[in-house]
Write an enzyme that holds these catalytic residues in place. Structure first.
Site, short mmCIF file in Angstrom:
data_model
loop_
_atom_site.label_atom_id
_atom_site.label_comp_id
_atom_site.label_asym_id
_atom_site.label_seq_id
_atom_site.Cartn_x
_atom_site.Cartn_y
_atom_site.Cartn_z
N ASP A 214 0.83 -1.21 0.00
CA ASP A 214 0.00 0.00 0.00
C ASP A 214 0.86 1.26 0.00
O ASP A 214 2.00 1.25 0.45
CB ASP A 214 -0.89 -0.04 1.26
CG ASP A 214 -2.07 0.90 1.14
OD1 ASP A 214 -2.32 1.43 0.03
OD2 ASP A 214 -2.74 1.12 2.16
N ASN B 4 -10.25 -2.94 -7.07
CA ASN B 4 -9.45 -1.91 -7.78
C ASN B 4 -10.03 -1.52 -9.14
O ASN B 4 -9.66 -0.49 -9.70
CB ASN B 4 -7.99 -2.36 -7.96
CG ASN B 4 -7.18 -2.32 -6.70
OD1 ASN B 4 -6.20 -3.03 -6.53
ND2 ASN B 4 -7.57 -1.46 -5.77
C1 FPP Z 1 -2.14 -0.02 -3.46
O1 FPP Z 1 -1.54 1.24 -3.19
C2 FPP Z 1 -1.39 -0.67 -4.51
C3 FPP Z 1 -1.91 -1.11 -5.69
C4 FPP Z 1 -3.35 -1.00 -6.02
C5 FPP Z 1 -1.07 -1.69 -6.76
C6 FPP Z 1 0.15 -2.34 -6.29
C7 FPP Z 1 0.93 -2.87 -7.42
C8 FPP Z 1 2.26 -2.84 -7.49
C9 FPP Z 1 3.11 -2.27 -6.42
C10 FPP Z 1 2.99 -3.41 -8.66
C11 FPP Z 1 2.63 -4.80 -8.96
C12 FPP Z 1 3.55 -5.37 -9.91
C13 FPP Z 1 3.24 -6.23 -10.88
C14 FPP Z 1 4.32 -6.73 -11.72
C15 FPP Z 1 1.87 -6.68 -11.16
P1 FPP Z 1 -2.23 2.62 -3.56
O2 FPP Z 1 -1.48 3.19 -4.69
O3 FPP Z 1 -3.67 2.42 -3.68
O4 FPP Z 1 -1.90 3.46 -2.32
P2 FPP Z 1 -2.60 4.79 -1.79
O5 FPP Z 1 -3.39 4.28 -0.63
O6 FPP Z 1 -1.45 5.62 -1.42
O7 FPP Z 1 -3.43 5.39 -2.86
#
Ligand code: FPP
Length: 233
Positions: free
Chosen positions: A13, A61
């Site tokens: 996250d 998502n």
């Molecule tokens: C949540 O953080 C994270 C995600 C929805 C995506 C996570 C995916 C990756 C780190 C890469 C995955 C890699 C591959 C190769 C598939 P957020 O961005 O929603 O956090 P926030 O709460 O700060 O908005």
């Protein structure tokens, strides 16, 4: 590695918030988050962890803005283009859980290629949860069980059988669950599998979570007293 630490799961996250703090778009955070997957996966593999399951895209998502969803669908291609060789050199086996068939066809293709290419690798399983939601997984498991009952293959489900019907049937329960970015929620991730996992919440956002931070989490894990509901020996 500790014999009791087989399966580590991470809720990665804080990519979006980290990017905003740099005055960048959220997708910039996801890009750096994906780069960090490489560092942490290589380190976890070196430590001898058997399974590392990463929450890369949840069933919820899809509700995000189209631009972000499209970017997240392209991320596996960006990731494997850059890092597949290293994963292969390190004998890491790529696998996926989730609703594969709902992913964009190109994303599916890229993931399938990585799974196929690495299927004979013998070290850590690097499992991407893509379009994964735990409640959804449990519903699917119930449907499969109902089908088996109908076909006369099952009739007396006991607790130990449930794991066989889950998408994680090859991986076993989670021992350690880490969530970055100071949110203290499970967000529909591996609900059945974390029944006795140790939970560690880390303040840092995922792009800043380092191999040393993983070591610190593991050290904390070793200091916890896992009793699985029993009494101290
Ligand atoms: C949540 O953080 C994270 C995600 C929805 C995506 C996570 C995916 C990756 C780190 C890469 C995955 C890699 C591959 C190769 C598939 P957020 O961005 O929603 O956090 P926030 O709460 O700060 O908005």
């Amino acid at each position: 590695m500790l014999d009791t630490l087989n399966h580590v799961a991470i809720i990665m996250d804080g990519n979006g918030r980290w990017a905003k703090s740099q005055n960048k778009k959220r997708t910039f955070g996801h890009y750096h988050g994906a780069n960090n997957v490489r560092d942490i996966a290589l380190h976890a593999n070196e430590l001898g962890i058997k399974v590392l399951t990463l929450y890369a895209f949840s069933t919820e998502n899809w509700k995000r803005p189209l631009e972000e969803v499209e970017y997240l669908m392209k991320l596996p291609a960006v990731f494997f283009d850059r890092f597949m060789d290293e994963l292969m050199q390190n004998q890491i086996k790529v696998e996926c859980i989730g609703h594969f068939h709902r992913l964009a066809p190109q994303t599916r293709k890229v993931l399938q290629r990585a799974i196929e290419q690495s299927k004979n690798n013998t070290k850590m399983k690097l499992v991407f949860a893509m379009d994964y939601g735990s409640r959804d997984e449990i519903v699917e498991a119930m449907k499969k069980y109902a089908e088996d009952v109908k076909n006369g293959k099952e009739n007396n489900l006991v607790e130990a059988d449930v794991a066989k019907y889950l998408m994680t049937s090859d991986y076993g329960d989670v021992d350690l669950l880490i969530r970055t970015s100071n949110e203290k929620r499970i967000s529909n991730f591996l609900l059945w599998q974390i029944a006795y996992a140790e939970l560690i919440f880390v303040d840092k956002p995922w792009p800043l979570f380092t191999s040393q931070d993983l070591d610190t989490c593991i050290l904390e894990y070793t200091q916890r007293d896992r009793r699985f509901g029993g009494l101290k020996k």
